[in-house]
Write an enzyme that holds these catalytic residues in place. Structure first.
Site, mmCIF file in Angstrom:
data_model
loop_
_atom_site.group_PDB
_atom_site.id
_atom_site.type_symbol
_atom_site.label_atom_id
_atom_site.label_comp_id
_atom_site.label_asym_id
_atom_site.label_seq_id
_atom_site.Cartn_x
_atom_site.Cartn_y
_atom_site.Cartn_z
ATOM 1 N N ARG A 62 -2.683 -10.009 5.827
ATOM 2 C CA ARG A 62 -3.160 -10.167 4.379
ATOM 3 C C ARG A 62 -2.269 -9.719 3.563
ATOM 4 O O ARG A 62 -1.955 -8.255 3.535
ATOM 5 C CB ARG A 62 -4.661 -9.459 4.477
ATOM 6 C CG ARG A 62 -5.391 -9.578 2.952
ATOM 7 C CD ARG A 62 -6.525 -8.768 3.043
ATOM 8 N NE ARG A 62 -7.520 -8.721 1.694
ATOM 9 C CZ ARG A 62 -7.260 -8.089 0.689
ATOM 10 N NH1 ARG A 62 -6.110 -7.174 0.741
ATOM 11 N NH2 ARG A 62 -7.956 -8.094 -0.408
ATOM 12 N N LYS A 120 0.946 -1.266 -0.001
ATOM 13 C CA LYS A 120 0.037 0.024 0.043
ATOM 14 C C LYS A 120 0.909 1.299 -0.067
ATOM 15 O O LYS A 120 2.072 1.303 0.181
ATOM 16 C CB LYS A 120 -0.874 -0.033 1.228
ATOM 17 C CG LYS A 120 -2.013 -1.031 0.976
ATOM 18 C CD LYS A 120 -3.330 -1.033 2.077
ATOM 19 C CE LYS A 120 -4.228 -1.963 1.695
ATOM 20 N NZ LYS A 120 -5.309 -1.893 2.876
#
Length: 286
Positions: free
Chosen positions: A262, A228
């Site tokens: 995740r 991210k």
């Protein structure tokens, strides 16, 4: 803290020797426009091969997503999301791994549960009308995530007075709504929603605040930071060069109490977790 997380056919220990390693959730995006790997695993054969590779590399859960939730992304029509998700879910049912479906649509939740999904991972925190009704009578795991605004607007001007406290308050309200509907706490985990309506500073405050999140809510925490922008902001690396930074974030999350990570890069993350665990618990490697 709950002692296990019930996810359909699977039960993950959260305490004791069996809880030595966190659950590694491998990301399987079957979308043409995911921020990291959009379009790579759209074909059923490619999706199945990638899932098998992640399992071989150590993933104990696969998270199937048919709708991109990158900043600025529009919602996908129901029929299109079902067309993307359901064939992959049916194809993966024979594999010995927990299957999660990343969706905020109650209709997709219902169809996924009929097909044998073990977890529903909802970025909208089961706020859509009918979402709780869709999952309450099953035995699937439920991941409740915090998001400020919606994917198409969430990064325009995120603002908090106390990001950790406000995220905890939101998650507590959603968990209370779910337990009031008869859903057992053993089926619920929480996700602070890194990158979903947060600045870089908000994201790292949440990472540091994971112990508070876990203590105040008493539920297992899922952390999803892989590749991210919060990684890129610190490393200066583009998406395709954020593996090392993502591993660092996963280790930090586990050190702060996260029980599920995740990730895109399963093999690298699993190796790093094994070394970290050996360093923290040296007798366990003998």
């Amino acid at each position: 803290m709950t002692k296990k997380l019930q996810c359909g056919h699977f039960s993950f220990a959260l305490e004791g020797a069996e809880a030595a390693y966190p659950v590694v959730m491998g990301i399987l995006n079957i979308t043409p426009d995911s921020f990291s790997d959009g379009g790579r695993y759209q074909g059923l054969e490619f999706a199945l091969t990638h899932a098998e590779t992640m399992i071989k590399d150590g993933a104990t859960m696969i998270d199937i997503g048919g709708e991109s939730t990158r900043p600025g992304s529009p919602s996908v029509p129901l029929d299109e999301e079902l067309r993307r998700v359901m064939p992959t879910l049916y194809a993966l049912r024979t594999l010995d791994v927990a299957l999660s479906v990343d969706t905020c649509k109650p209709e997709v939740m219902r169809e996924a549960l009929i097909a044998g999904a073990d977890m529903i991972n909802d970025i909208n925190g089961f706020r859509a009308p009918g979402a709780i009704d869709a999952v309450q009578d099953s035995d699937c795991g439920l991941c409740v995530m915090h998001m400020q605004a919606t994917p198409d607007t969430m990064q325009q001007a995120p603002r908090y007075d106390d990001v950790v406290g406000e995220v905890i308050a939101f998650l507590r309200e959603r968990v209370d709504a779910m337990t009031a509907a008869g859903i057992e706490r053993e089926r619920i985990c929480v996700d602070p929603g890194f990158g979903f309506g947060k600045t870089v500073e908000h994201n790292y405050a949440l990472l540091r605040g994971l112990p508070r999140l876990r203590e105040e809510l008493g539920l297992p925490v899922l952390a999803g930071m892989s590749r991210k922008s919060m990684i890129g902001a610190v490393t200066g690396r583009p998406v395709e060069q954020r593996v090392a930074g993502s591993i660092g974030a996963a280790l930090a999350a586990v050190a702060h109490g996260a029980r599920i990570v995740r990730v895109h890069d399963v093999a690298e993350t699993v190796d790093a977790l094994k070394v970290w665990h050996a360093a923290m618990h040296p007798l366990s490697v003998l």
